[in-house]
Design an enzyme around this catalytic site. Structure first.
Site, short mmCIF file in Angstrom:
data_model
loop_
_atom_site.label_atom_id
_atom_site.label_comp_id
_atom_site.label_asym_id
_atom_site.label_seq_id
_atom_site.Cartn_x
_atom_site.Cartn_y
_atom_site.Cartn_z
N TYR A 1 36.48 26.18 32.47
CA TYR A 1 36.87 27.39 32.67
C TYR A 1 38.33 27.53 32.83
O TYR A 1 38.99 28.55 32.46
CB TYR A 1 36.19 28.12 33.85
CG TYR A 1 36.74 29.58 34.17
CD1 TYR A 1 36.69 30.73 33.16
CD2 TYR A 1 37.24 29.94 35.31
CE1 TYR A 1 37.19 31.99 33.43
CE2 TYR A 1 37.95 31.17 35.51
CZ TYR A 1 37.74 32.24 34.69
OH TYR A 1 38.26 33.52 35.08
N ARG B 1 44.32 31.01 27.35
CA ARG B 1 44.50 32.63 27.33
C ARG B 1 45.77 33.06 27.76
O ARG B 1 46.20 34.06 27.51
CB ARG B 1 43.35 33.01 28.22
CG ARG B 1 43.58 34.66 28.20
CD ARG B 1 42.13 35.12 28.87
NE ARG B 1 41.65 34.82 30.07
CZ ARG B 1 40.60 35.41 30.84
NH1 ARG B 1 39.77 36.10 30.36
NH2 ARG B 1 40.27 34.69 32.01
N TYR C 1 45.08 36.05 41.50
CA TYR C 1 44.47 35.06 42.33
C TYR C 1 45.09 34.03 42.75
O TYR C 1 46.18 33.28 41.78
CB TYR C 1 43.22 34.49 41.59
CG TYR C 1 41.96 35.15 41.32
CD1 TYR C 1 41.83 36.40 42.07
CD2 TYR C 1 41.14 34.93 40.47
CE1 TYR C 1 40.45 37.09 41.95
CE2 TYR C 1 39.90 35.70 40.25
CZ TYR C 1 39.57 36.79 41.12
OH TYR C 1 38.29 37.33 40.83
N ARG D 1 40.67 44.53 35.83
CA ARG D 1 39.19 44.95 36.27
C ARG D 1 38.43 46.04 35.50
O ARG D 1 36.91 45.93 34.95
CB ARG D 1 39.06 45.49 37.83
CG ARG D 1 39.56 44.35 38.51
CD ARG D 1 38.69 43.25 38.81
NE ARG D 1 39.16 42.23 39.99
CZ ARG D 1 38.73 40.91 39.99
NH1 ARG D 1 37.69 40.48 39.30
NH2 ARG D 1 39.18 40.09 40.77
N GLU E 1 26.64 38.35 37.62
CA GLU E 1 27.71 38.90 37.24
C GLU E 1 27.15 40.16 36.55
O GLU E 1 26.54 40.04 35.55
CB GLU E 1 28.82 37.94 36.41
CG GLU E 1 30.02 38.90 36.16
CD GLU E 1 30.95 37.50 35.48
OE1 GLU E 1 31.34 36.74 36.12
OE2 GLU E 1 31.62 38.20 34.37
#
Ligand code: 3EB
Length: 336
Positions: free
Chosen positions: A146, A153, A206, A219, A323
């Site tokens: 991840y 990305r 983060y 979000r 999720e």
């Protein structure tokens, strides 16, 4: 069941339908894409069909149908499938991971290609992206996959976006059972507006413990399609408060996730022209389970007429068990 024709439909839409009716949708000239949740067939199929290797929970066999407001113009070039209806462009691309340490560069390349294609077709603003790849929690050379994905990305988005922090697409990043790195998403001619969650640190802020390069997504994206028509694309939302995962049990994580979704909807509704209501939700859960109790709990918060799709999936943080992502539309548009 195929719904009745909707001659008044003025905006593209997405809905969940019975997989048995795929044939009908493939004959609809407005079809942008059909997302199936099962194993990718070994032979190349109709490029309008996008197959994600995740198992559906419960007894239903569901497809996600993306339908344009009018006849779609579709094509496939440089490995990217694209279909537009004049307002929106649906994009789908997949890449074979040719080497175990290739996820980061491949993610960067795939993002750059998506942007180039979207721009060339006149839809330069990516609004919403779904990222799927296998073994998401596995480590490769000391780096979780991840995190390798996030690095690729980030690299591409930092290069593509002039205003990086405010223009990030809404996203989901989910671990599949097997298969390629795969992206699909939506692009538009004009940008959407970023919505962040007041209960959560923005993912792109983060701390580095979660990923050396920040997870680059908003979000939610609130998109006005003109004439008062609005969509809210809600990113994958989990039991995270601030930047920390909270709760060990699934039931408690679901409570926190619902609270996060409500907060995000509240934030979007302060900015929306008209009140937004959920049009559909997709729920990813880490373990095989009966979705019925989750369905009951979600209905208590959001009502029992919202289509729900439950998928068995790996989530990007090991401790997260659930999720939820979704789409909200203006109240008046809830004719699906
Ligand atoms: C979170 O809030 C949970 O990396 O694209 C949710 C949605 C999550 C999208 C992504 C990650 C992503 O951080 C994980």
């Amino acid at each position: 069941m195929r719904p009745p024709a909707r001659p008044d439909m003025s905006l593209f839409t997405v809905c969940y339908r019975n997989a048995a009716d795929c044939g009908d949708w493939l004959n609809d000239e407005r079809l942008l894409a059909l997302v199936r949740f099962d194993q990718t067939p070994p032979t190349a199929t109709d490029r309008r069909i996008c197959t994600v290797d995740l198992a559906e929970l419960g007894s239903a066999a569901t497809v996600e149908v993306w339908l344009g407001a009018r006849a779609a113009r579709a094509g496939c070039s440089e490995g990217i499938y694209h279909a537009g209806d004049g307002d929106v462009l649906f994009l789908h691309a997949r890449l074979d991971e040719y080497a175990p340490d290739a996820l980061q560069p491949l993610t960067a390349v795939l993002y750059r290609r998506l942007f180039a294609k979207a721009r060339a077709l006149g839809y330069p603003h990516l609004l919403r992206l779904w990222n799927y790849f296998p073994r998401i929690n596995q480590e490769c050379d000391g780096l979780e996959r991840y995190q390798a994905f996030c690095a690729g990305r980030h690299q591409a988005l930092a290069a593509e976006l002039a205003e990086f922090e405010t223009r990030l697409p809404a996203a989901s990043a989910i671990g599949t059972r097997a298969g390629d790195l795969q992206l699909y998403g939506l692009a538009a001619r004009e940008p959407g507006a970023q919505i962040e969650n007041p209960r959560q640190v923005s993912a792109f802020h983060y701390p580095r413990q979660y990923s050396r390069r920040s997870p680059s997504f908003s979000r939610a994206i609130l998109k006005s399609w003109g004439e008062g028509r609005e969509h809210l694309y809600i990113s994958g939302t989990a039991s995270i408060v601030g930047h920390a995962s909270v709760h060990h049990e699934l039931a408690a994580q679901l409570e926190e996730t619902l609270a996060n979704l409500e907060a995000l909807l509240g934030e979007a509704n302060r900015r929306a022209a008209r009140p937004l209501a959920l049009a559909l939700l997709k729920i990813y859960v880490r373990s095989e389970l009966d979705p019925a109790p989750l369905r009951v709990r979600i209905a208590r918060t959001f009502g029992d007429n919202i289509p729900l799709l439950f998928l068995r999936a790996d989530i990007c943080r090991r401790e997260l068990l659930i999720e939820i992502e979704g789409l909200a539309t203006e109240f008046a548009a809830r004719h699906l």
